[in-house]
Design an enzyme around this catalytic site. Structure first.
Site, PDB file in Angstrom:
ATOM      1  N   ARG A 140       0.814  -1.217   0.000  1.00 25.01           N
ATOM      2  CA  ARG A 140       0.000   0.000   0.000  1.00 25.01           C
ATOM      3  C   ARG A 140       0.849   1.270   0.000  1.00 25.01           C
ATOM      4  O   ARG A 140       0.376   2.326  -0.403  1.00 25.01           O
ATOM      5  CB  ARG A 140      -1.003  -0.024   1.155  1.00 25.01           C
ATOM      6  CG  ARG A 140      -2.116  -1.051   0.923  1.00 25.01           C
ATOM      7  CD  ARG A 140      -3.186  -1.004   2.000  1.00 25.01           C
ATOM      8  NE  ARG A 140      -2.650  -1.267   3.321  1.00 25.01           N
ATOM      9  CZ  ARG A 140      -2.619  -2.461   3.913  1.00 25.01           C
ATOM     10  NH1 ARG A 140      -3.086  -3.515   3.286  1.00 25.01           N
ATOM     11  NH2 ARG A 140      -2.132  -2.597   5.116  1.00 25.01           N
ATOM     12  N   GLU A 145       6.561  -8.701  15.535  1.00 24.84           N
ATOM     13  CA  GLU A 145       6.104  -9.072  16.871  1.00 24.84           C
ATOM     14  C   GLU A 145       6.328 -10.562  17.123  1.00 24.84           C
ATOM     15  O   GLU A 145       6.756 -10.974  18.185  1.00 24.84           O
ATOM     16  CB  GLU A 145       4.621  -8.716  17.024  1.00 24.84           C
ATOM     17  CG  GLU A 145       4.110  -8.892  18.424  1.00 24.84           C
ATOM     18  CD  GLU A 145       2.687  -8.410  18.589  1.00 24.84           C
ATOM     19  OE1 GLU A 145       2.102  -8.713  19.646  1.00 24.84           O
ATOM     20  OE2 GLU A 145       2.161  -7.739  17.678  1.00 24.84           O
TER      21      GLU A 145
END
Length: 171
Positions: free
Chosen positions: A58, A95
């Site tokens: 994006r 993460e």
């Protein structure tokens, strides 16, 4: 124009408990999209870039029209194995696990001023990795930019350059 009115929040996507900020509603509204690109151009112009870089995927949507408007070149930072020819890559921590982004080895000239863009600044890991990768390729990175920032995730704190954003969400 309030750009927030053109960004849709989608609850529980891609998993329960996540509120996804969907820019497809902004992209399909011509006047709002035009306004977003114009505002971002004004925000990054003072950083005097000679090239813009977009983070897959994006980030491409923001960086490419901005480069065109500003009369600059555009380079893609892509996931592993997506670019032809010689590449320079960087592994970075997520993460849970790691990821890798790459740039074509000849995409930037040493010392070129490259502003890096993505649609969203959240935890800052991908943007920080993109900055590091551009520097590894020889670029100077005077700034970063994103359409949206989730300020509560404090991603900006991971960046060592100024970051321009158009819309911020505090929670």
């Amino acid at each position: 124009m309030d750009l927030r009115q053109h960004i849709r929040g989608v609850p529980d996507f891609p998993k329960p408990g996540i509120l996804f900020y969907d820019i497809s509603t902004l992209l399909r509204h011509g006047p709002a999209w035009h306004e977003a690109v114009a505002r971002m151009a004004e925000a990054i112009r003072p950083h005097a870039p000679t090239m813009l870089a977009g983070i897959e995927s994006r980030g491409f949507l923001l960086a490419a029209p901005l480069a065109l408007q500003l009369g600059l070149g555009f380079v893609m930072l892509r996931k592993r194995g997506k670019l032809p020819g010689a590449t320079i890559g960087l592994d970075y921590a997520l993460e849970y696990g790691t990821d890798r982004i790459e740039i074509q080895a000849d995409a930037v000239r040493p010392g070129e001023r490259v502003v890096i863009l993505d649609d969203l600044l959240a935890t800052g890991g991908t943007m920080a990795a993109g900055i590091e990768l551009l520097r590894k390729a020889g670029a100077e990175v005077p700034a970063a930019a994103a359409l949206i920032e989730l300020t509560f995730l404090k991603g900006r704190e991971r960046l060592d350059v100024p970051c321009e954003v158009l819309v911020s969400y505090d929670s």
